[in-house]
Design an enzyme around this catalytic site. Structure first.
Site, mmCIF file in Angstrom:
data_model
loop_
_atom_site.group_PDB
_atom_site.id
_atom_site.type_symbol
_atom_site.label_atom_id
_atom_site.label_comp_id
_atom_site.label_asym_id
_atom_site.label_seq_id
_atom_site.Cartn_x
_atom_site.Cartn_y
_atom_site.Cartn_z
ATOM 1 N N ASP A 248 0.855 -1.186 0.000
ATOM 2 C CA ASP A 248 0.000 0.000 0.000
ATOM 3 C C ASP A 248 0.888 1.232 0.000
ATOM 4 O O ASP A 248 2.056 1.175 0.404
ATOM 5 C CB ASP A 248 -0.911 0.002 1.240
ATOM 6 C CG ASP A 248 -1.891 1.169 1.276
ATOM 7 O OD1 ASP A 248 -2.336 1.597 0.192
ATOM 8 O OD2 ASP A 248 -2.194 1.655 2.377
ATOM 9 N N HIS A 249 0.344 2.339 -0.461
ATOM 10 C CA HIS A 249 1.037 3.626 -0.361
ATOM 11 C C HIS A 249 0.623 4.307 0.938
ATOM 12 O O HIS A 249 -0.572 4.505 1.188
ATOM 13 C CB HIS A 249 0.675 4.522 -1.548
ATOM 14 C CG HIS A 249 1.304 4.098 -2.834
ATOM 15 N ND1 HIS A 249 0.632 4.112 -4.043
ATOM 16 C CD2 HIS A 249 2.559 3.641 -3.112
ATOM 17 C CE1 HIS A 249 1.430 3.695 -5.000
ATOM 18 N NE2 HIS A 249 2.602 3.402 -4.461
ATOM 19 N N TYR B 245 -5.096 4.589 0.227
ATOM 20 C CA TYR B 245 -6.165 3.756 -0.352
ATOM 21 C C TYR B 245 -5.718 2.965 -1.580
ATOM 22 O O TYR B 245 -6.469 2.811 -2.531
ATOM 23 C CB TYR B 245 -7.396 4.601 -0.709
ATOM 24 C CG TYR B 245 -7.744 5.650 0.304
ATOM 25 C CD1 TYR B 245 -7.973 5.310 1.633
ATOM 26 C CD2 TYR B 245 -7.832 6.987 -0.043
ATOM 27 C CE1 TYR B 245 -8.290 6.272 2.579
ATOM 28 C CE2 TYR B 245 -8.139 7.958 0.897
ATOM 29 C CZ TYR B 245 -8.366 7.588 2.205
ATOM 30 O OH TYR B 245 -8.662 8.549 3.137
ATOM 31 N N HIS B 246 -4.501 2.404 -1.536
ATOM 32 C CA HIS B 246 -3.991 1.674 -2.686
ATOM 33 C C HIS B 246 -3.561 0.245 -2.342
ATOM 34 O O HIS B 246 -2.473 -0.187 -2.736
ATOM 35 C CB HIS B 246 -2.792 2.423 -3.285
ATOM 36 C CG HIS B 246 -3.109 3.770 -3.834
ATOM 37 N ND1 HIS B 246 -2.122 4.709 -4.121
ATOM 38 C CD2 HIS B 246 -4.289 4.351 -4.142
ATOM 39 C CE1 HIS B 246 -2.698 5.808 -4.586
ATOM 40 N NE2 HIS B 246 -4.009 5.627 -4.611
ATOM 41 N N PRO B 247 -4.345 -0.547 -1.630
ATOM 42 C CA PRO B 247 -3.912 -1.913 -1.328
ATOM 43 C C PRO B 247 -3.879 -2.780 -2.588
ATOM 44 O O PRO B 247 -4.812 -2.769 -3.393
ATOM 45 C CB PRO B 247 -4.972 -2.405 -0.333
ATOM 46 C CG PRO B 247 -6.194 -1.602 -0.650
ATOM 47 C CD PRO B 247 -5.686 -0.260 -1.062
#
Length: 568
Positions: free
Chosen positions: A328-329, A503-505
């Protein structure tokens, strides 16, 4: 319950015309026609960023019957379609899964909210609308890992096919595709100055982050058309809902996959308290996202054998990589108070200005309500050793304690940085065999020395932006983490205390041939038949940017592979 049987009730509510027609026909026969044995050529689990693409492409042949299952409801909430409406749809259990991570040692034991869309369109219905593909080197890296067909040259045609680019077609962009991509419809002094500050620091101005070069500073483009969100439900699904061979079932909580030997043969799910089982003569495609897809696999007995045995789940296929490789980011949101009322905080706080914002949107489809989650993007390098940009800025002309919550009652903006290629990986694990229980999310943020160093370097760069000649006159003071936080050790500790997911899983059903891989380069699950995974979970390594556009690309490419394999 045997394949093809149901518990006696028929679906009601949240249906499109094809679904209602199927049930009307079923009523005359005394059984649910849609769930006759081997009724479907394709069953898609999840109507999100990938699932809606697949539903569109796979149902284009009227001879193929397609079932699309979505745990959430219809995208009727009007805030879904107003770009700034993510403030209303995130953390709303009617549209958001409302996941929460386990306490993370890398964040000093904090847990984070992880919003994920639970509605037609999935996260593309509640995200920040930012259209970024990542760097060409990301996809060349995927190919170098052994995934044939996934280099940048291989995937660029699918980005172009998906796109209806407001600026027109060129070597990097397409027009006429389902996904509208448009320019920001509002500009601000603060945002213009931030871009000028980047140039002052030696970072070039850039008006297209998805062309020949990514590095630079400029306004984001949005997945929007005429000031309204273009989710994959809007762009891909709704235009084809009339197809008689496409059925969409909402409020369908998938419990497990059913196997005939090594072949995925059916999907068991519950809807409004009733149990159903849909059979498939072709392929079942998981498109439930980086959290949902590994959860469904493990509930079905596919995953790390020892973990499944601990939960008394019969092991169908011991596949250790399921749920692993979670990436994630992580964004560090630094907040600066301004000397003048030039931020969105001031507009929202003023009743007259707030009313004018609404009026402008209603009349012109312009103004602050057309904003995405951020307005200005900067891709930059923290050191000369970085071959390509290794951090991304999201400039927001507003501030809040965390995204999706109310704005502060003072003038301020947020300069958020995230490390683009984190080395730290986490995992998804089941809490129980119950599909209604959210899985345990272990992000494992900031676990490596490199991740820590790049994160601190990004924070320092935010301060350099604030100190430029063009920005300094606007700034009253740094509010978060505050000017007293100076040393690298203190900055890292501040990052652990104030950072949030962006919000980048991705990555939990990774593509590859190594022992941790879950799917091959055609996205078929290793060791099984009739089952693929098509969503952000297949990324072997996270892309250097926002993840929605790449997820849509993945589904576009997968649809071609699925159809080609069906033809033999």
């Amino acid at each position: 319950m045997k394949p093809g049987q149901h518990s006696g009730g028929q679906h009601s509510g949240g249906q499109h015309s094809g679904e209602r027609q199927a049930e009307a026909a079923a009523g005359a026969k005394g059984a649910l026609l849609a769930h006759d044995p081997a009724a479907y050529d394709y069953i898609i689990v999840g109507a999100g960023s990938a699932g809606c693409v697949l539903a569109n492409r796979l149902s284009a042949d009227p001879a193929k019957r397609v079932l699309l299952l979505e745990a959430g409801g219809r995208d009727w909430n009007p805030w879904i379609h107003v770009p700034v409406g993510y403030f209303k749809t995130m953390h709303n259990p009617n549209t958001d899964w409302c996941y929460r991570t386990e306490p993370d040692k890398g964040l000093n034991g904090r847990s984070l909210d992880w919003p994920r869309g639970k509605v037609l369109g999935g996260s593309s219905s509640i995200n920040g609308l930012l259209y970024v593909r990542g760097q060409k080197e990301d996809y060349d890296h995927w190919r170098q890992l052994g995934n044939a067909g996934w280099s940048y040259d291989d995937v660029l045609p699918y980005f172009k096919r998906s796109e209806d680019q407001e600026r027109g077609a060129d070597d990097y962009h397409g027009t006429g595709g389902p996904l509208a991509v448009s320019n920001m419809r509002i500009r601000r002094e603060l945002c213009d100055r931030f871009i000028e500050a980047a140039v002052e620091l030696g970072i070039p101005a850039r008006d297209d982050f998805n062309g020949a070069e990514q590095e630079g500073a400029g306004y984001f483009q949005l997945t929007a058309r005429n000031g309204r969100r273009c989710s994959t439900a809007v762009g891909y699904l709704h235009p084809v809902r009339h197809r008689a061979n496409l059925e969409v079932v909402t409020h369908a909580q998938v419990e497990r996959l059913v196997f005939d030997g090594r072949r995925a043969a059916a999907v068991a799910y519950r809807r409004k308290g009733e149990a159903f089982q849909a059979s498939c003569r072709g392929e079942i495609v998981l498109a439930a996202g980086a959290i949902g897809s590994p959860q469904v696999l493990m509930l079905s007995g596919i995953g790390p054998g020892s973990h499944l045995q601990e939960l008394a789940i019969p092991v169908v296929h011991d596949l250790p990589g399921v749920g692993g490789n979670l990436q994630d980011h992580l964004q560090v949101r630094m907040v600066f108070q301004t000397k003048r009322p030039i931020t969105m905080n001031d507009q929202v706080r003023n009743p007259a200005k707030k009313a004018l914002m609404g009026l402008e949107y209603l009349v012109k489809r312009s103004g602050p309500l057309t904003m995405g989650a951020s307005q200005v993007c900067v891709f930059a390098r923290t050191s000369e050793e970085a071959a390509t940009p290794d951090i991304q800025f999201h400039l927001q002309p507003l501030s809040a304690d965390k995204p999706g919550e109310g704005l502060h009652k003072f003038s301020a903006f947020t300069s958020s940085t995230c490390q683009l290629r984190p080395e730290s990986t986490g995992r998804i694990a089941l809490r129980s065999p119950d599909a209604e229980d959210h899985p345990a999310i272990h992000p494992n943020y900031l676990d490596t020395v490199k991740d820590q160093a790049v994160t601190v370097a990004g924070m320092k760069m935010s301060r350099r932006f604030a100190a430029t000649q063009v920005m300094a006159p606007l700034i009253e003071k740094e509010l978060l983490p505050g000017p007293g936080v100076v040393s690298d050790e203190d900055l890292l500790d501040a990052a652990r205390n104030i950072s949030q997911t962006i919000y980048h899983p991705v990555g939990t059903c990774k593509m590859g041939r190594d022992p941790g891989a879950v799917v091959d380069e055609r996205l078929a699950v290793h060791g099984l038949q009739g089952l693929r995974v098509v969503d952000a979970s297949i990324m072997p390594a996270i892309v250097s940017g926002n993840t929605n556009a790449p997820t849509i690309m993945i589904a576009e490419k997968a649809s071609d592979m699925i159809l080609a394999d069906a033809r033999g």
